[in-house]
Design a protein around this motif. Structure first.
Motif, PDB file in Angstrom:
ATOM      1  N   ASP A   7      26.747  10.286 -54.680  1.00  0.00           N
ATOM      2  CA  ASP A   7      25.387  10.789 -54.522  1.00  0.00           C
ATOM      3  C   ASP A   7      24.494  10.002 -55.463  1.00  0.00           C
ATOM      4  O   ASP A   7      24.674  10.068 -56.687  1.00  0.00           O
ATOM      5  CB  ASP A   7      25.320  12.281 -54.843  1.00  0.00           C
ATOM      6  CG  ASP A   7      23.897  12.808 -54.822  1.00  0.00           C
ATOM      7  OD1 ASP A   7      23.163  12.489 -53.865  1.00  0.00           O
ATOM      8  OD2 ASP A   7      23.507  13.530 -55.757  1.00  0.00           O
ATOM      9  N   ALA A   8      23.579   9.223 -54.918  1.00  0.00           N
ATOM     10  CA  ALA A   8      22.652   8.433 -55.723  1.00  0.00           C
ATOM     11  C   ALA A   8      21.307   9.130 -55.700  1.00  0.00           C
ATOM     12  O   ALA A   8      20.556   9.016 -54.733  1.00  0.00           O
ATOM     13  CB  ALA A   8      22.547   7.015 -55.188  1.00  0.00           C
ATOM     14  N   GLY A   9      21.028   9.884 -56.732  1.00  0.00           N
ATOM     15  CA  GLY A   9      19.794  10.655 -56.799  1.00  0.00           C
ATOM     16  C   GLY A   9      18.699   9.949 -57.565  1.00  0.00           C
ATOM     17  O   GLY A   9      18.809   8.777 -57.914  1.00  0.00           O
ATOM     18  N   SER A  10      17.646  10.688 -57.874  1.00  0.00           N
ATOM     19  CA  SER A  10      16.493  10.098 -58.538  1.00  0.00           C
ATOM     20  C   SER A  10      16.731   9.843 -60.025  1.00  0.00           C
ATOM     21  O   SER A  10      16.023   9.048 -60.635  1.00  0.00           O
ATOM     22  CB  SER A  10      15.270  10.998 -58.360  1.00  0.00           C
ATOM     23  OG  SER A  10      15.537  12.284 -58.895  1.00  0.00           O
ATOM     24  N   VAL A  37      20.766   1.516 -57.316  1.00  0.00           N
ATOM     25  CA  VAL A  37      21.632   0.660 -56.497  1.00  0.00           C
ATOM     26  C   VAL A  37      22.598  -0.117 -57.377  1.00  0.00           C
ATOM     27  O   VAL A  37      23.809  -0.126 -57.131  1.00  0.00           O
ATOM     28  CB  VAL A  37      20.801  -0.296 -55.610  1.00  0.00           C
ATOM     29  CG1 VAL A  37      21.695  -1.253 -54.862  1.00  0.00           C
ATOM     30  CG2 VAL A  37      19.933   0.508 -54.639  1.00  0.00           C
ATOM     31  N   ARG A  38      22.087  -0.755 -58.404  1.00  0.00           N
ATOM     32  CA  ARG A  38      22.949  -1.534 -59.298  1.00  0.00           C
ATOM     33  C   ARG A  38      24.013  -0.646 -59.957  1.00  0.00           C
ATOM     34  O   ARG A  38      25.199  -0.991 -59.995  1.00  0.00           O
ATOM     35  CB  ARG A  38      22.120  -2.243 -60.374  1.00  0.00           C
ATOM     36  CG  ARG A  38      22.979  -3.078 -61.307  1.00  0.00           C
ATOM     37  CD  ARG A  38      22.179  -3.875 -62.295  1.00  0.00           C
ATOM     38  NE  ARG A  38      21.483  -2.957 -63.194  1.00  0.00           N
ATOM     39  CZ  ARG A  38      20.404  -3.274 -63.890  1.00  0.00           C
ATOM     40  NH1 ARG A  38      19.867  -4.468 -63.772  1.00  0.00           N
ATOM     41  NH2 ARG A  38      19.843  -2.395 -64.680  1.00  0.00           N
ATOM     42  N   ALA A  62      18.727   7.418 -52.955  1.00  0.00           N
ATOM     43  CA  ALA A  62      18.972   5.976 -52.873  1.00  0.00           C
ATOM     44  C   ALA A  62      20.145   5.661 -51.949  1.00  0.00           C
ATOM     45  O   ALA A  62      20.547   4.507 -51.813  1.00  0.00           O
ATOM     46  CB  ALA A  62      19.238   5.406 -54.263  1.00  0.00           C
ATOM     47  N   GLY A  63      20.689   6.674 -51.307  1.00  0.00           N
ATOM     48  CA  GLY A  63      21.858   6.504 -50.451  1.00  0.00           C
ATOM     49  C   GLY A  63      21.650   5.568 -49.282  1.00  0.00           C
ATOM     50  O   GLY A  63      22.548   4.818 -48.912  1.00  0.00           O
ATOM     51  N   LYS A  64      20.453   5.596 -48.689  1.00  0.00           N
ATOM     52  CA  LYS A  64      20.185   4.718 -47.541  1.00  0.00           C
ATOM     53  C   LYS A  64      20.241   3.246 -47.936  1.00  0.00           C
ATOM     54  O   LYS A  64      20.791   2.417 -47.219  1.00  0.00           O
ATOM     55  CB  LYS A  64      18.834   5.048 -46.918  1.00  0.00           C
ATOM     56  CG  LYS A  64      18.829   6.332 -46.136  1.00  0.00           C
ATOM     57  CD  LYS A  64      17.499   6.573 -45.462  1.00  0.00           C
ATOM     58  CE  LYS A  64      17.522   7.886 -44.707  1.00  0.00           C
ATOM     59  NZ  LYS A  64      16.243   8.163 -44.062  1.00  0.00           N
ATOM     60  N   VAL A  65      19.683   2.928 -49.085  1.00  0.00           N
ATOM     61  CA  VAL A  65      19.674   1.528 -49.539  1.00  0.00           C
ATOM     62  C   VAL A  65      21.094   1.072 -49.865  1.00  0.00           C
ATOM     63  O   VAL A  65      21.515  -0.011 -49.466  1.00  0.00           O
ATOM     64  CB  VAL A  65      18.765   1.357 -50.778  1.00  0.00           C
ATOM     65  CG1 VAL A  65      18.846  -0.060 -51.327  1.00  0.00           C
ATOM     66  CG2 VAL A  65      17.333   1.716 -50.432  1.00  0.00           C
ATOM     67  N   ILE A  66      21.837   1.906 -50.557  1.00  0.00           N
ATOM     68  CA  ILE A  66      23.217   1.566 -50.916  1.00  0.00           C
ATOM     69  C   ILE A  66      24.073   1.443 -49.661  1.00  0.00           C
ATOM     70  O   ILE A  66      24.850   0.502 -49.513  1.00  0.00           O
ATOM     71  CB  ILE A  66      23.798   2.606 -51.883  1.00  0.00           C
ATOM     72  CG1 ILE A  66      23.006   2.589 -53.193  1.00  0.00           C
ATOM     73  CG2 ILE A  66      25.278   2.349 -52.149  1.00  0.00           C
ATOM     74  CD1 ILE A  66      23.223   3.794 -54.065  1.00  0.00           C
ATOM     75  N   SER A  67      23.920   2.384 -48.744  1.00  0.00           N
ATOM     76  CA  SER A  67      24.679   2.343 -47.490  1.00  0.00           C
ATOM     77  C   SER A  67      24.370   1.093 -46.697  1.00  0.00           C
ATOM     78  O   SER A  67      25.262   0.479 -46.112  1.00  0.00           O
ATOM     79  CB  SER A  67      24.374   3.579 -46.646  1.00  0.00           C
ATOM     80  OG  SER A  67      24.819   4.734 -47.303  1.00  0.00           O
ATOM     81  N   SER A  68      23.109   0.725 -46.667  1.00  0.00           N
ATOM     82  CA  SER A  68      22.705  -0.485 -45.953  1.00  0.00           C
ATOM     83  C   SER A  68      23.357  -1.717 -46.581  1.00  0.00           C
ATOM     84  O   SER A  68      23.845  -2.599 -45.877  1.00  0.00           O
ATOM     85  CB  SER A  68      21.185  -0.624 -45.985  1.00  0.00           C
ATOM     86  OG  SER A  68      20.783  -1.835 -45.425  1.00  0.00           O
TER      87      SER A  68
END
Length: 84
Positions: A7-10, A37-38, A62-68
């Motif tokens: 889970d990549a939160g704020s 992301v990093r 940030a999940g969408k960016v990491i998943s992408s």
């Protein structure tokens, strides 16, 4: 086989590793200071080395960016809670 949930939160990246029976093997909470992301990718690199045969699910702001970046489909936070 292991299952990794990220889970990549704020504020932080949270990660848990479960065994095939759903028992928590490992958990992490890492503040990312604006670099979600990093931070997530560094954490995942270490975890995937320890658990190479595993499934990964990602959620969070940030999940969408990491998943992408990883070319996998993110899971909506509310939907992911319905699986428990």
């Amino acid at each position: 086989m292991h299952f990794i949930g990220l889970d990549a939160g704020s504020v932080a990246v949270k990660l848990v590793v479960l065994d095939k029976n759903g028992v928590v093997i490992e958990r992490h909470y890492v503040r990312h200071y604006g670099h979600a992301v990093r931070t997530a990718l560094e954490l995942l690199k270490d975890i995937k080395e320890k658990f190479p045969e595993s499934f990964l699910s990602i959620t969070g702001s940030a999940g969408k960016v990491i998943s992408s970046t990883l070319k996998i489909m993110p899971i909506n936070e509310i939907v992911s809670q319905s699986y428990s």
